[in-house]
Design a protein around this motif. Structure first.
Motif, PDB file in Angstrom:
ATOM      1  N   CYS A  67     -17.495  -1.867 -34.124  1.00  0.00           N
ATOM      2  CA  CYS A  67     -17.075  -0.754 -33.257  1.00  0.00           C
ATOM      3  C   CYS A  67     -18.273   0.041 -32.738  1.00  0.00           C
ATOM      4  N   GLU A  99     -14.896  -0.754 -40.507  1.00  0.00           N
ATOM      5  CA  GLU A  99     -13.567  -0.930 -41.094  1.00  0.00           C
ATOM      6  C   GLU A  99     -13.275  -2.385 -41.452  1.00  0.00           C
ATOM      7  N   CYS A 135     -15.797   4.411 -35.454  1.00  0.00           N
ATOM      8  CA  CYS A 135     -14.888   3.654 -36.313  1.00  0.00           C
ATOM      9  C   CYS A 135     -14.246   4.607 -37.337  1.00  0.00           C
ATOM     10  N   ASP A 136     -13.089   4.198 -37.849  1.00  0.00           N
ATOM     11  CA  ASP A 136     -12.181   5.085 -38.597  1.00  0.00           C
ATOM     12  C   ASP A 136     -12.819   6.179 -39.446  1.00  0.00           C
ATOM     13  N   CYS A 208     -10.823   0.533 -32.171  1.00  0.00           N
ATOM     14  CA  CYS A 208      -9.453   0.085 -31.910  1.00  0.00           C
ATOM     15  C   CYS A 208      -8.779   0.997 -30.881  1.00  0.00           C
ATOM     16  N   ALA A 214      -8.992   5.706 -35.699  1.00  0.00           N
ATOM     17  CA  ALA A 214     -10.204   5.990 -34.929  1.00  0.00           C
ATOM     18  C   ALA A 214      -9.865   6.785 -33.672  1.00  0.00           C
TER      19      ALA A 214
HETATM   20 FE1  FES Z   1     -13.313   0.177 -36.151  1.00  0.00          FE
HETATM   21 FE2  FES Z   1     -10.581  -0.388 -35.878  1.00  0.00          FE
HETATM   22  S1  FES Z   1     -12.185  -1.609 -36.730  1.00  0.00           S
HETATM   23  S2  FES Z   1     -11.699   1.407 -35.418  1.00  0.00           S
END
Ligand code: FES
Length: 586
Positions: A67, A99, A135-136, A208, A214
């Motif tokens: 990401c 993630e 990312c998350d 995502c 995220a």
């Molecule tokens: Fe990074 Fe979904 S894998 S936000």
């Protein structure tokens, strides 16, 4: 040697120079100052650079975090902006939480990333910082870290991926990872088609692109006042994302000079604004963990019941998957987060201050809704209430969360027989066993997947539907656990049950065959077992063996708080006046 002549912006910063951390650092008397200047010259910079406000650019780039693959380009944009505004940019790394690669769960290291962020900001002589995230877990970690460091800071996200396309369908990571895997398991999607999905799902840089964790957390940075307007939804592959990064570089120089710190932005009002936006977005239940953790860093209490209260009065206005139909790219074209915030102003504290130096209401005053099917008007919401509800009852004395916007309406009031799995390993071993005694009306229960039991509260709360039921056409069941679930998932899924099973919460006492009652309108989760029987079971209960006996894992198990407190470490909460950032001790 020809010195860099500097520019007129240098004059701007003259009056604040004596109190600037970098000024103190470069002007130390004797050996210390000599070393600070001489070694900075070894990087190729001269005194004119050192006279400018030093701006850190925290880069969470890693090849193990897809990401963030485009972050080198964003760093260059931030640097350009900093130079343009008369600052002195220096890039530095911290750990990066991807993630997809990290096991058992990236959540195990969110607090480590927040500590890394806080301590590197505190330890280095910068005057302001731009933090790249996306990312998350990287975005909540960034917010927690800058809240504790309390140095002027702007968060810049990497932005969401573009929509995936496959055979006329729009694909979203990772709502469709789950949906199409379910169809593959049910025998409705061939191996060839499944391989085509792999090819077409994630087609660009970015995080995502459904309203998962995220997208949720990066959108909330706008409501928290920690990012420039537009940060939430500009796609990663759009040049406007690069220009946003450059603007952040320009703005942080002024912010550092003004001394506008996160503690003045992250007020109770700003946090309530973030919860309101979360509800209108149908955002990820993970925000119910991350926001209390951010608040806790500043000693602000953010009880679970506040989420429920705000959710009840906030309509679901944004039509994004997994609760609705569209994705982040569509939200950007529809007006982005500024348009959503403008629509929500009657429910917001519009006078909350932001990194622009203006209020939230001023930031979004000119925002326009371009597509009213994506961002709904007040008289045409997707739901009258926000997407989240907080449940309580004898199964969840400290609370539990359900994202009912993404649940099956007919299951929101349900009684069913418990089918218990004692751990994630037990679930994986038995869920598809043809001999498993399970009916469509049962309640699937997962124990020991919380903060301590997981460990790290993995995203396994969306227990898979047993294969034998999938083949009968069942696509949703009531599922309950002390785990989290990905914000991209959907179904009638009760999460974050607290206290968790591994520390002796009532969830640990559930046995297969018990009756469980879920009543989302009544906000109730109840185990219909007599109290005397539960007392007997408690006497027999023993905690599971700890997963870690040394290292960071042990630190995590010894200090992690429960879900309602945001899974932060107990020793990271609150502010420490001794660590105040006003002047460094070099
Ligand atoms: Fe990074 Fe979904 S894998 S936000």
């Amino acid at each position: 040697m020809i010195e860099n002549p500097g520019n007129k912006n240098d004059d701007l910063h003259q009056m604040n120079r004596s109190t600037r951390r970098s000024h103190v650092f470069f002007n130390e008397p004797d050996t210390a100052g000599l070393m600070h200047r001489a070694f900075t010259r070894s990087l190729g910079f001269d005194r004119a650079d050192m006279n400018r406000p030093m701006i850190g650019i925290l880069n969470t780039y890693s090849e193990m975090n897809n990401c963030h693959a485009h972050f080198p380009e964003l760093v260059e944009a931030v640097k350009r902006g900093v130079w343009q505004a008369g600052g002195f940019p220096l890039e530095f790394p911290t750990i990066s939480l991807g993630e997809i690669y990290l096991t058992p769960t990236s959540m195990l290291w969110r607090n480590l990333a927040a500590m890394d962020t806080e301590e590197m900001i505190r330890g280095n002589p910068m005057d302001g910082v731009v933090v790249l995230c996306g990312c998350d877990k990287t975005t909540p970690a960034a917010a927690m870290g800058v809240a504790s460091a309390d140095l002027p800071a702007i968060l810049v996200s990497g932005g969401p991926m573009l929509n995936g396309h496959w055979r006329g369908q729009i694909l979203g990571a990772c709502t469709d990872c789950r949906r199409l895997t379910t169809e593959h398991r049910a025998g409705n999607l061939s191996a060839e088609e499944y391989a085509e999905v792999e090819e077409n799902l994630a087609r660009s840089r970015g995080h995502c692109m459904v309203m998962g964790t995220a997208s949720t957390m990066n959108s909330l940075t706008e409501a928290l006042g920690l990012s420039l307007p537009g940060n939430g939804a500009i796609p990663a592959a759009d040049a406007r994302r690069i220009r946003l990064a450059e603007r952040a570089g320009r703005r942080i120089v002024a912010l550092a000079t003004e001394g506008l710190r996160p503690s003045r932005l992250l007020t109770r009002q700003a946090l309530e604004n973030a919860i309101t936006l979360l509800c209108a977005l149908g955002g990820s239940a993970n925000a119910v963990v991350h926001l209390p953790a951010i608040a806790g860093r500043l000693g602000i209490d953010l009880p679970l019941d506040l989420f429920d209260e705000i959710s009840r009065r906030t309509p679901l206005l944004v039509n994004l998957r997994p609760s609705g139909s569209y994705q982040m790219e569509d939200l950007f074209y529809a007006g982005g987060i500024p348009a959503v915030l403008r629509q929500l102003l009657p429910l917001l504290h519009g006078d909350a201050l932001t990194v622009t130096g203006r209020t939230l209401a001023e930031n979004v005053a000119d925002a326009q809704i371009v597509d009213e099917d994506v961002i709904r008007s007040w008289d045409r919401p997707l739901q009258d209430e926000g997407g989240l509800a907080i449940l309580r009852g004898n199964l969840a004395p400290s609370g539990a969360v359900i994202k009912h916007a993404a649940a099956s309406p007919e299951l929101l009031r349900h009684r069913g027989r418990a089918r218990v799995f004692a751990s994630v390993a037990d679930l994986q071993t038995r869920i598809d066993d043809p001999a498993l005694d399970v009916e469509p009306g049962d309640v699937l229960v997962l124990q020991n997947a919380g903060p301590v039991g997981g460990p790290g509260m993995p995203e396994v709360g969306n227990l898979p539907i047993p294969k034998k039921l999938l083949k009968q056409g069942v696509r949703d069941m009531v599922r309950i656990s002390d785990a989290r679930m990905s914000g991209t998932a959907f179904g009638t899924i009760v999460l974050h049950i607290a206290p968790e099973a591994a520390v002796g919460g009532p969830l640990a006492l559930v046995r297969t065959g018990d009756e469980i009652e879920l009543d989302v309108p009544g906000r109730r989760l109840h185990l219909r077992v007599p109290a005397e029987e539960l007392t007997r079971r408690r006497a027999d209960w023993r905690p599971p063996q700890p997963d870690y006996r040394r290292g960071y894992g042990k630190l995590f198990l010894d200090h992690v708080l429960q879900a309602p407190e945001g899974l932060d470490f107990d020793f990271l909460q609150g502010r420490d006046p001794v660590q105040a950032m006003a002047q460094p001790k070099f």
